[in-house]
Scaffold this motif. Structure first.
Motif, PDB file in Angstrom:
ATOM      1  N   CYS A  56       0.848  -1.200   0.000  1.00 48.26           N
ATOM      2  CA  CYS A  56       0.000   0.000   0.000  1.00 48.26           C
ATOM      3  C   CYS A  56       0.877   1.241   0.000  1.00 48.26           C
ATOM      4  N   ASP A  89      -0.712   4.328  -0.676  1.00 51.22           N
ATOM      5  CA  ASP A  89      -1.633   5.447  -0.464  1.00 51.22           C
ATOM      6  C   ASP A  89      -2.947   4.904   0.084  1.00 51.22           C
ATOM      7  N   THR A 141      -5.569   6.115   0.967  1.00 48.22           N
ATOM      8  CA  THR A 141      -6.814   6.691   0.447  1.00 48.22           C
ATOM      9  C   THR A 141      -6.875   6.544  -1.072  1.00 48.22           C
ATOM     10  N   GLY A 142      -5.987   5.734  -1.630  1.00 45.04           N
ATOM     11  CA  GLY A 142      -5.915   5.577  -3.086  1.00 45.04           C
ATOM     12  C   GLY A 142      -7.040   4.732  -3.641  1.00 45.04           C
ATOM     13  N   GLY A 156      -5.159   1.533  -2.588  1.00 40.57           N
ATOM     14  CA  GLY A 156      -3.872   2.191  -2.770  1.00 40.57           C
ATOM     15  C   GLY A 156      -2.693   1.256  -2.954  1.00 40.57           C
ATOM     16  N   ARG A 170       2.454   9.065 -12.376  1.00 41.70           N
ATOM     17  CA  ARG A 170       1.827   8.552 -11.162  1.00 41.70           C
ATOM     18  C   ARG A 170       2.189   7.073 -10.979  1.00 41.70           C
ATOM     19  N   ALA A 172       4.517   5.336  -7.940  1.00 38.87           N
ATOM     20  CA  ALA A 172       4.032   4.221  -7.098  1.00 38.87           C
ATOM     21  C   ALA A 172       4.988   3.033  -7.166  1.00 38.87           C
ATOM     22  N   CYS A 195       7.055   3.710   3.359  1.00 41.49           N
ATOM     23  CA  CYS A 195       6.216   4.865   3.042  1.00 41.49           C
ATOM     24  C   CYS A 195       4.760   4.424   2.943  1.00 41.49           C
ATOM     25  N   ASP A 205       2.322   6.972   2.868  1.00 41.01           N
ATOM     26  CA  ASP A 205       1.599   8.135   2.355  1.00 41.01           C
ATOM     27  C   ASP A 205       2.609   9.108   1.749  1.00 41.01           C
ATOM     28  N   THR A 249       2.434  11.779   0.369  1.00 43.11           N
ATOM     29  CA  THR A 249       2.233  13.203   0.619  1.00 43.11           C
ATOM     30  C   THR A 249       2.211  13.484   2.120  1.00 43.11           C
ATOM     31  N   GLY A 255       6.140  10.628   4.679  1.00 45.67           N
ATOM     32  CA  GLY A 255       5.091   9.641   4.901  1.00 45.67           C
ATOM     33  C   GLY A 255       5.561   8.283   5.387  1.00 45.67           C
TER      34      GLY A 255
END
Lengths: 396, 396
Positions: free
Chosen positions: A246, A248, A250-251, A260, A306, A310, B246, B248, B250, B260
């Motif tokens: 993961c 993110d 909130t991804g 995420g 992006r 990732a 990591c 996050d 951001t 993060g």
């Protein structure tokens, strides 16, 4: 591994060590073999003898290391044509096979579409492809005993069962047994990314490393790891799931159900969908999206950026957690590496921790035959005994 | 390890295997030892003989496994008081030491504040603490040869050097050599989280696992991993850095420089700072923040929830990448586990992949003496030879 009829070529630890080193690293003197394996020179000579008699090893002409440096040495080498191995990649719509020699050199290839994809139908088509490959040279027919299969999904190499493959829609298939019955060969089955990693560790950029990782990018994002010289399997069969790290919370929702994951952001399918939506054109192909990005389309460039970020964060995570000596990035997604590479490298550099930043990422294009060669590398491993159950307790 | 004067107790692989199993798992019959080690019964008997003669092993009274089941068996057991080991934890402001027996049972403890923290001053104070511990019982003085030290930072166990410790402000200190000179003992130095993991793997919840992870939470977030029964070290000394995974990209800036990281969100220092800011009260202590959360303060509860989620995602990442059989969560932060636990477990469950969801998290409180016991566990490992350089190439 499902043993149809053949036994390992070597069983004693000394023979195993000598053959493994010569396979991976090429000709070595007995002195060098003794130094590297920790065996005495006498033990090396004794271990090599039956392999020489059997034609697997031979002595190179003597060479003097330096004038007056004592008696000449005959380095030992593997005879690559002593035995051949068929490697096979089973994909959802295609079979691809290769005949490889003892050092995983590709000697012949063949492929065919898979129209029917039940395990039984695939077993019949594999037998046909194997026949076609063996017909390419009478020596192949005479000296091939092993088939190694690289397949997507959760594979138990020891039992030869494919537990589950989403891509093929198979669950709990005794694949090694089916293919041994249809081909008459000794069959080893392995997850495709792990098989590719074995090939790269024994016969590619991973040679000589104790800790090594290979990451594949494309429609799926996967990896496999070598730790202390052995493939990392995980207590429950799960390991190296960089695609489901993961990055993110909130991804976007991933197909695994979590949010995420690297794959939910960086899969080529996701890149394609994002650009189709941004361009309001649901008919765009991935090739067209790559073309748009190369021509500077901001939406397409951003989708690749992006994805690259990732992937870079995911690889940094692998490296921070496991500490490989080097990471090879491969997979069909590397065709777009000009669009991804900088973002992968930047995110990796930003997130890798401390001295692990010395771990280089290197790129390796992945033609289809490399997958089949991964299968062959796994078949070559069948010359060796299964590792003794590693002692539960190690020191250090 | 810096060898001041003593040699390993065992050297042959059979002796090593027998002693390691009995240390970790307690009394076992020769039949069971043979089954577990893959040795013949004769080889087990031969391996045990010198250890019995030396007083490290003894035979328990005979027991019949079942009526009429044949001749009685005498299980073999470790004599825990045959030798003692001092374990030591060096912290920024404090030394803590323990005398442990052969099975890492704590027999005495002592601590003292560290006023001066140069390596040389610490070496003098360590000698004083060791004397105090050995004075507690004449048997300790007679039968203690090894000191194991658990210390924060990047440690090279083989050379006994501490490469770097941010907490202590030390860089490239020959710590084992210094402490061997000041105490006269054979000294092994290890990173504190790795030492704790060794103790837990050999003598705690990790017994019998091939893949095991321990995660410590608190002011720092760390972990160490056992793979194929051995501590994972990483090619560059970095591995198990769950604190710098990591979660996050951001997120907040971490002290490592990246954004993060788990530690930048879940460290107790970060929780404290967040609640101080939300409450506009820079004098709050961590204990007060815990009290506020237990009384339902939304700001305090949210800070713990955020931290717990980051830790849970980080542990899921460890599990997806390495595949441990179980994970133990420990560290001074577990005092607040009532506030963190549900969030850790929920985030872990949401992000762990596939069959790896069978890997349980368990909680283990961590009193100070456990850190010292980690040092002793590492010292007990000094009874064993350094592992032969693992063959670079393994099969499987």
């Amino acid at each position: 591994m499902f043993r149809h009829h053949s036994q390992p070529l070597v069983s004693a630890p000394a023979e195993t060590a000598v053959l493994a080193l010569l396979l991976a690293e090429g000709p070595l003197s007995r002195v060098e073999l003794a130094r590297r394996t920790g065996l005495s020179s006498t033990a090396v000579t004794k271990a090599a003898r039956p392999l020489i008699d059997d034609g697997y090893l031979y002595e190179l002409p003597p060479e003097r290391t330096a004038p007056g440096a004592g008696r000449p040495v005959n380095p030992l080498a593997v005879a690559p044509d002593r035995e051949y191995f068929i490697g096979l990649k089973i994909s959802a719509g295609e079979l691809f096979g290769a005949v490889c020699d003892l050092r995983a050199g590709i000697r012949a290839t063949a492929g065919r579409p898979l129209n029917e994809c039940t395990p039984e139908a695939v077993a019949v088509q594999v037998a046909g492809l194997v026949d076609e490959l063996l017909d390419a040279d009478p020596a192949f027919r005479d000296r091939t005993r092993h088939l190694g299969v690289a397949v997507n999904g959760d594979v138990d190499r020891d039992s030869g069962r494919l537990r589950h493959s989403g891509l093929l829609g198979w669950r709990d298939v005794p694949l090694a047994e089916l293919l041994a019955a249809s081909t008459g060969l000794t069959v080893t089955v392995e997850n495709d990314v792990r098989a590719l990693t074995v090939a790269e560790h024994w016969f590619g950029e991973g040679i000589g490393t104790e800790y090594f990782a290979l990451v594949t990018i494309g429609s799926g994002i996967g990896s496999a790891l070598v730790v202390n010289g052995r493939l990392l399997r995980g207590a429950y069969g799960v390991a190296g799931e960089v695609g489901h790290v993961c990055v993110d919370p909130t991804g976007p929702r991933c197909r695994c159900g979590a949010r995420g994951c690297v794959e939910s952001i960086a899969s080529t399918d996701v890149i394609l969908a994002a650009v189709r939506e941004a361009a309001a054109n649901p008919r765009l192909t991935f090739g067209e999206v790559v073309g748009m990005a190369r021509e500077g389309s901001p939406e397409a460039c951003e989708a690749f950026a992006r994805a690259g970020r990732a992937i870079g964060v995911g690889i940094a995570t692998l490296v921070n957690v496991v500490g490989p000596e080097r990471v090879v990035v491969s997979g069909e997604g590397v065709d777009a590496y000009d669009l991804l590479g900088r973002h992968i490298q930047d995110a990796y550099a930003a997130h890798v921790f401390g001295a692990a930043s010395r771990c280089p990422l290197s790129l390796r294009p992945l033609p289809w035959e490399e997958w089949a060669r991964g299968g062959a590398a796994v078949a070559i491993q069948a010359l060796f005994p299964q590792p003794a159950s590693p002692s539960t307790i190690g020191v250090g």
